[in-house]
Design a protein around this motif. Structure first.
Motif, mmCIF file in Angstrom:
data_model
loop_
_atom_site.group_PDB
_atom_site.id
_atom_site.type_symbol
_atom_site.label_atom_id
_atom_site.label_comp_id
_atom_site.label_asym_id
_atom_site.label_seq_id
_atom_site.Cartn_x
_atom_site.Cartn_y
_atom_site.Cartn_z
ATOM 1 N N ALA A 81 0.830 -1.206 0.000
ATOM 2 C CA ALA A 81 0.000 0.000 0.000
ATOM 3 C C ALA A 81 0.864 1.256 0.000
ATOM 4 O O ALA A 81 0.588 2.216 -0.726
ATOM 5 C CB ALA A 81 -0.921 -0.015 1.220
ATOM 6 N N ARG A 82 1.928 1.264 0.785
ATOM 7 C CA ARG A 82 2.830 2.412 0.817
ATOM 8 C C ARG A 82 3.518 2.603 -0.536
ATOM 9 O O ARG A 82 3.720 3.729 -0.992
ATOM 10 C CB ARG A 82 3.887 2.199 1.904
ATOM 11 N N GLU A 83 3.859 1.493 -1.172
ATOM 12 C CA GLU A 83 4.487 1.589 -2.493
ATOM 13 C C GLU A 83 3.526 2.232 -3.494
ATOM 14 O O GLU A 83 3.926 3.079 -4.304
ATOM 15 C CB GLU A 83 4.884 0.192 -2.964
ATOM 16 N N LEU A 84 2.256 1.850 -3.448
ATOM 17 C CA LEU A 84 1.262 2.453 -4.339
ATOM 18 C C LEU A 84 1.131 3.945 -4.052
ATOM 19 O O LEU A 84 1.068 4.762 -4.976
ATOM 20 C CB LEU A 84 -0.093 1.758 -4.167
ATOM 21 N N LEU A 85 1.092 4.317 -2.783
ATOM 22 C CA LEU A 85 0.977 5.738 -2.439
ATOM 23 C C LEU A 85 2.163 6.528 -2.972
ATOM 24 O O LEU A 85 2.011 7.681 -3.381
ATOM 25 C CB LEU A 85 0.871 5.899 -0.919
ATOM 26 N N GLY A 86 3.322 5.913 -2.986
ATOM 27 C CA GLY A 86 4.482 6.586 -3.571
ATOM 28 C C GLY A 86 4.300 6.825 -5.052
ATOM 29 O O GLY A 86 4.608 7.905 -5.572
ATOM 30 N N ARG A 87 3.770 5.816 -5.769
ATOM 31 C CA ARG A 87 3.542 5.976 -7.209
ATOM 32 C C ARG A 87 2.474 7.025 -7.483
ATOM 33 O O ARG A 87 2.496 7.694 -8.517
ATOM 34 C CB ARG A 87 3.116 4.641 -7.827
ATOM 35 N N LEU A 88 1.540 7.179 -6.552
ATOM 36 C CA LEU A 88 0.467 8.158 -6.734
ATOM 37 C C LEU A 88 0.863 9.557 -6.267
ATOM 38 O O LEU A 88 0.039 10.474 -6.323
ATOM 39 C CB LEU A 88 -0.788 7.697 -5.980
ATOM 40 N N VAL A 138 -11.544 9.812 -0.356
ATOM 41 C CA VAL A 138 -11.932 8.727 -1.237
ATOM 42 C C VAL A 138 -10.695 7.868 -1.447
ATOM 43 O O VAL A 138 -9.594 8.269 -1.055
ATOM 44 C CB VAL A 138 -12.488 9.267 -2.574
ATOM 45 N N HIS A 139 -10.836 6.697 -2.044
ATOM 46 C CA HIS A 139 -9.673 5.830 -2.228
ATOM 47 C C HIS A 139 -8.542 6.622 -2.893
ATOM 48 O O HIS A 139 -8.768 7.426 -3.790
ATOM 49 C CB HIS A 139 -10.048 4.622 -3.090
ATOM 50 N N PRO A 140 -7.298 6.411 -2.447
ATOM 51 C CA PRO A 140 -6.180 7.201 -2.989
ATOM 52 C C PRO A 140 -6.072 7.176 -4.504
ATOM 53 O O PRO A 140 -5.650 8.172 -5.114
ATOM 54 C CB PRO A 140 -4.950 6.555 -2.333
ATOM 55 N N ARG A 141 -6.422 6.081 -5.131
ATOM 56 C CA ARG A 141 -6.366 6.038 -6.597
ATOM 57 C C ARG A 141 -7.292 7.104 -7.189
ATOM 58 O O ARG A 141 -6.910 7.829 -8.113
ATOM 59 C CB ARG A 141 -6.780 4.652 -7.108
ATOM 60 N N LEU A 142 -8.507 7.184 -6.660
ATOM 61 C CA LEU A 142 -9.474 8.117 -7.220
ATOM 62 C C LEU A 142 -9.158 9.559 -6.828
ATOM 63 O O LEU A 142 -9.342 10.475 -7.629
ATOM 64 C CB LEU A 142 -10.885 7.736 -6.764
ATOM 65 N N LEU A 183 -8.105 7.484 -16.111
ATOM 66 C CA LEU A 183 -7.933 6.186 -15.457
ATOM 67 C C LEU A 183 -6.454 5.850 -15.293
ATOM 68 O O LEU A 183 -6.064 5.185 -14.326
ATOM 69 C CB LEU A 183 -8.628 5.096 -16.263
ATOM 70 N N ALA A 184 -5.628 6.297 -16.216
ATOM 71 C CA ALA A 184 -4.183 6.046 -16.091
ATOM 72 C C ALA A 184 -3.615 6.737 -14.851
ATOM 73 O O ALA A 184 -2.689 6.221 -14.218
ATOM 74 C CB ALA A 184 -3.455 6.514 -17.346
ATOM 75 N N PHE A 185 -4.153 7.898 -14.490
ATOM 76 C CA PHE A 185 -3.717 8.556 -13.263
ATOM 77 C C PHE A 185 -4.095 7.706 -12.045
ATOM 78 O O PHE A 185 -3.337 7.625 -11.080
ATOM 79 C CB PHE A 185 -4.347 9.948 -13.128
ATOM 80 N N ALA A 186 -5.274 7.102 -12.082
ATOM 81 C CA ALA A 186 -5.727 6.291 -10.951
ATOM 82 C C ALA A 186 -5.043 4.938 -10.903
ATOM 83 O O ALA A 186 -4.788 4.392 -9.833
ATOM 84 C CB ALA A 186 -7.248 6.109 -11.010
ATOM 85 N N TYR A 187 -4.754 4.392 -12.081
ATOM 86 C CA TYR A 187 -4.212 3.029 -12.153
ATOM 87 C C TYR A 187 -2.928 3.007 -12.983
ATOM 88 O O TYR A 187 -2.865 2.379 -14.038
ATOM 89 C CB TYR A 187 -5.248 2.086 -12.765
ATOM 90 N N PRO A 188 -1.880 3.661 -12.516
ATOM 91 C CA PRO A 188 -0.629 3.674 -13.298
ATOM 92 C C PRO A 188 -0.009 2.285 -13.440
ATOM 93 O O PRO A 188 0.798 2.065 -14.330
ATOM 94 C CB PRO A 188 0.277 4.611 -12.484
ATOM 95 N N SER A 234 1.431 -2.465 -17.126
ATOM 96 C CA SER A 234 2.657 -1.782 -16.709
ATOM 97 C C SER A 234 3.186 -2.320 -15.386
ATOM 98 O O SER A 234 4.368 -2.199 -15.098
ATOM 99 C CB SER A 234 2.406 -0.275 -16.600
ATOM 100 N N GLY A 235 2.296 -2.921 -14.585
ATOM 101 C CA GLY A 235 2.741 -3.525 -13.332
ATOM 102 C C GLY A 235 3.404 -4.869 -13.523
ATOM 103 O O GLY A 235 3.918 -5.451 -12.563
ATOM 104 N N GLY A 236 3.391 -5.408 -14.750
ATOM 105 C CA GLY A 236 4.082 -6.659 -15.037
ATOM 106 C C GLY A 236 3.186 -7.861 -15.249
ATOM 107 O O GLY A 236 3.633 -8.889 -15.737
ATOM 108 N N ARG A 237 1.904 -7.770 -14.879
ATOM 109 C CA ARG A 237 1.000 -8.905 -15.048
ATOM 110 C C ARG A 237 0.371 -8.905 -16.436
ATOM 111 O O ARG A 237 0.320 -7.872 -17.109
ATOM 112 C CB ARG A 237 -0.127 -8.862 -14.005
ATOM 113 N N GLY A 238 -0.135 -10.061 -16.826
ATOM 114 C CA GLY A 238 -0.878 -10.162 -18.063
ATOM 115 C C GLY A 238 -2.358 -9.977 -17.800
ATOM 116 O O GLY A 238 -2.856 -10.192 -16.690
#
Length: 878
Positions: free
Chosen positions: A391-398, A419-423, A566-571, A586-590
């Protein structure tokens, strides 16, 4: 409050406990009256000096119902002495002393005023549900009580709570127990498990209970989809005009919720189809029959995928007992459990606390704003370290956390939006681009369940939802009574969200985690039509976000811009097409789109909703984004890697400049003139990756390598020439010989023997030739190559006739190692293998001769091979 309730006798004990102690725990069964009686009893106690009483409810419906009941008991309107604050709805006034709030609102209040100066008591109702927000709220209140307000009182109430651990957490707080009042409930189990769909079985059980029992029925189902399908099954049965079916779940409009809770007219029977929302807090009048499907839907977060999805699981023992107790509130009742007694014995004692299985990004953001790490607070169950770190890693990316882990100015704004940090990140990024209105619509849509789910062939394009929302909201009246009207009167909380108010707080339990937070909306969670209540909520929330961001009404933004937002919310979920319908994120998953549709061939998209199953996730909501948009708005995250690498597909060294966004290669260009040293390093890396098979292996090179291994086998002082050792030391023995070579084709010019010779000293090379010769002379005069393929048993392959006259087996290594002789026929076929030639002449030759003479009569087959002339011809020369 003229009628007595079971909680009444212990109310003086509760008041006395809170006068004497900082905290207390109240355990009372469902129906005892704790939710509505306790706040009113505390209201008139002079110890609180006119300060407010906050009571937390896990759900909006329960908060509104409790506030209305208490206001009616006082003979007042809601918003006078008693009020409530929930997401998108608030009824409080200047005289309000008791505020019933949902749990996220408490967090907003604490962030605004950590001391809660105007609050005397905070009551945590139904704490056994262990929502993340309740656990967080209690942890923050305990620290506020310890550091800032020793006079702040905390009361934890529950029906099924294991009281001792929470009392210990609250510094050995006193425990008050109410025995309550319940009537016996008969429990009926199934003889065998349900096969096939659940809803027909539930409907059949309802019909059976209507015939066998009196009173109203409360049916527990896991979600709104199952409620809708069960309702359809019951209506098809034509149960009669006196039977009314009433759905009850959090997505319904207030009027429908009130109708489900209220007693029916005389002479009618009510069937309430409810989610777990009816387990506690709410009282459904008239019920004496409970039908329990035994299922519930809970959010589960995966640290592996970084996504939350809704899972349907079996209820816990505590939840099952709570549901069963609903049948014995007013008189003896019956509970039909749609599982077997054997299954009943397998139920888990309690539901796992949400904190242990949730997306912790909102919690991590709140703690960063609070200025505390998890280990600085008191918890019943501390947040899992792996999920918290993610979660902290995501907050850093945001952009919410700085490199040192402290909250950034943008992070502070994100906290205030509630609201959720992504949004919240998406909302803040959209405003300077002139896309704030569109971001508000998206945030509101993503906070709700998918409004188009259930329309048959599912199209995952987010733009369709925006267009549907705009069409539906255009048809609705701006003055329509509902959440929007209530929301416009919300009080200020402060900061950026002052106009939005506390009710805009993250209220995940009440609202349900929307797809914007990564939730898998299980099939059937939304109906095939976009219902008016959902649209009103979304429109109202979008309007609230516009107010919070200071945006004026204006022309709607183009829906085609939603991919960028959406790219801002879900980089981490920007997808690059690998093939039709399949994407690399971009996170590495398919990820993949299950059915062919226009987005299947998008070059780039952003996935807002993924199911999180398997090695690749199904994309349920997405929007296209262009490469130009990514390059323009994510330039600070695009890294440029210039490198010279071995390219397996080309079997050559290539110099490339790659522009990367996470795992995605956005652009790749060749380097004009790669350096010689870098080229050599890349070539050697390619050989190390693909193996020594890239080198040209002539017969001479293979034999030289095998001779080296023969020497090593008999004397460890010789260099290790195994594949592993050679690959590990490529730079030493091969590097000088491949300088300037760039491809496999060019490698074929390499003199591999010369490269291998560089492993040896000059003396070792001379010794190798004498100890492990390449060839050996046989009696016929031929020089036969020695096969060192088996270093323990070197061999020669020679025709038997060429060995006539030789009595002993030839030896190498100074006579220490006998050669293995593969004796061949004139046609070069093996007839004997031996390491003892003398024994062969003596014992086996004559049998071999008899066979060979019959097949090769023209050849020379002497009676005494020891004195015969050797020959490599048919017969010896005269």
């Amino acid at each position: 409050m003229n009628h007595k309730l079971p909680i009444d006798p212990v109310l003086p004990d509760v008041i006395e406990a809170l006068r004497a102690s900082a905290s207390a725990v109240l355990v009372a069964p469902p129906g005892a009256g704790k939710t509505t009686r306790v706040p009113l009893a505390l209201l008139n106690d002079a110890a609180w000096d006119g300060r407010r009483i906050l009571m937390l409810e896990p759900r909006r419906m329960a908060a509104r119902a409790a506030a209305r009941y208490m206001a009616a008991a006082l003979g007042e309107q809601i918003g006078d002495t008693v009020g409530y604050r929930v997401r998108l709805d608030s009824k409080v006034g200047p005289k309000t002393r008791i505020e019933v709030i949902t749990e996220g609102v408490l967090t907003r209040l604490l962030q605004r005023d950590p001391a809660l100066e105007d609050v005397g008591i905070v009551i945590f109702d139904e704490f056994h549900e262990r929502s993340l927000q309740a656990d967080l709220g209690l942890a923050l209140c305990l620290q506020a009580q310890s550091v800032l307000r020793d006079d702040l009182r905390l009361l934890v109430m529950s029906a099924t709570l294991d009281a001792e651990p929470i009392a210990a957490l609250l510094n050995d707080a006193p425990i008050i127990r109410s025995e309550g009042r319940s009537f016996p409930v008969e429990t009926v189990y199934l003889d065998r498990r349900i096969e096939g769909r659940m809803e027909p079985a539930v409907a059949r059980c309802v019909a059976r209970a209507l015939q066998a029992e009196s009173g109203d029925l409360l049916v527990f189902l896991p979600g709104a989809g199952e409620i809708r399908r069960t309702e359809a099954e019951l209506r098809a049965m034509q149960l009669g005009a006196h039977v009314r079916v009433a759905p009850l779940h959090g997505s319904l409009p207030q009027q429908a919720q009130d109708a489900a809770l209220a007693p029916g007219p005389a002479g009618t029977r009510k069937i309430v189809l409810a989610t777990s929302i009816a387990e506690s807090s709410l009282t459904v009048e008239g019920v004496r029959v409970v039908i329990d499907s035994g299922l519930m839907r809970v959010p589960r977060f995966s640290t592996r995928t970084g996504m939350t999805r809704l899972e349907t699981i079996a209820v816990s023992r505590a939840s099952a007992d709570q549901r069963r107790g609903r049948a014995g509130r007013l008189e003896p009742g019956v509970c039909y459990r749609l599982w077997t007694e054997q299954d009943d014995r397998q139920l888990a004692p309690r539901t796992v606390p949400e904190l242990l299985e949730a997306d912790l990004a909102p919690l991590a953001l709140e703690l960063a704003a609070w200025g505390a790490a998890p280990d600085e607070l008191l918890w019943l169950d501390p947040p899992p370290a792996a999920a918290y770190a993610q979660a902290r890693e995501l907050l850093g990316r945001l952009g919410a956390l700085a490199a040192d882990g402290t909250l950034t100015p943008q992070g502070r704004q994100m906290v205030e939006l509630g609201v959720h940090p992504r949004l919240s990140h998406m909302l803040l990024q959209a405003v300077p681009l002139g896309l704030g209105a569109l971001a508000c619509e998206l945030a509101a849509l993503l906070n709700e369940r998918d409004i188009l789910r259930g329309d048959g062939a599912h199209n995952c394009d987010m733009r369709l939802r925006l267009e549907a929302l705009r069409r539906a909201s255009a048809r609705s009246s701006a003055d329509d009574a509902g959440p929007d009207g209530a929301a416009s009167a919300l009080p200020a909380i402060g900061g950026l969200s002052r106009q939005a108010g506390a009710a805009m707080a993250a209220d995940a339990n009440a609202a349900g985690s929307g797809p914007g937070i990564g939730t898998d909306n299980a099939a059937g969670l939304a109906g095939p039509q976009t219902d008016a209540a959902a649209i009103r909520r979304i429109v109202a929330e979008a309007r609230q976000w516009r107010r919070a961001l200071g945006l004026a009404e204006g022309k709607p933004n183009d829906v085609n811009d939603c991919g960028l937002l959406l790219a801002f919310a879900y980089p981490d979920r920007i997808g690059q097409r690998r093939s039709s319908g399949r994407f690399l994120l971009s996170g590495g998953r398919g990820a993949y789109i299950a059915q062919q549709q226009p987005l299947s061939d998008a070059a780039y998209l952003v996935a807002a909703d993924l199911d999180g199953h398997g090695p690749e996730s199904r994309i349920d909501l997405a929007a296209p984004v262009s490469l130009q948009e990514l390059e323009a708005h994510f330039s600070d995250r695009i890294s440029v890697e210039s490198g010279i690498v071995w390219e397996r597909s080309a079997q050559a060294v290539r110099g490339r400049s790659r522009h990367r966004l996470g795992a995605l290669v956005l652009k790749e260009t060749p380097l004009a003139s790669p350096g010689a040293e870098e080229t050599l390093a890349a070539l050697l890396a390619g050989i190390a990756e693909e193996g020594l098979g890239l080198l040209p292996w002539t017969k001479a090179a293979n034999q030289y390598l095998e001779r080296l291994r023969f020497m090593r086998h008999h004397d460890l002082k010789w260099p290790d020439a195994s594949d592993e050792a050679l690959l590990a030391a490529l730079g030493d023995w091969l590097g000088p010989h491949v300088y300037g070579i760039k491809s496999r084709a060019e490698l074929q010019r390499l003199k591999t023997v010369e490269a291998l010779e560089s492993l040896l000293t000059w003396d070792q090379r001379r010794e190798l030739d004498s100890v492990a010769p390449t060839h050996i002379a046989v009696p016929s005069g031929s020089r036969i190559a020695v096969d060192y393929g088996n270093p323990a048993a070197p061999a020669i392959h020679v025709r038997l006739q060429e060995m006539f006259g030789l009595q002993e087996t030839p030896r190498i290594a100074g006579g220490k190692v006998p050669l293995t002789l593969h004796l061949l026929s004139p046609a070069q076929r093996p007839v004997q293998v031996t390491r003892d030639l003398a024994s062969f002449w003596r014992d086996a030759y004559f049998e071999v001769k008899k066979d060979l003479k019959g097949r090769y009569p023209k050849h020379y087959w002497p009676d005494d091979p020891l004195v015969a002339l050797p020959t490599n011809r048919t017969r010896p020369r005269p």
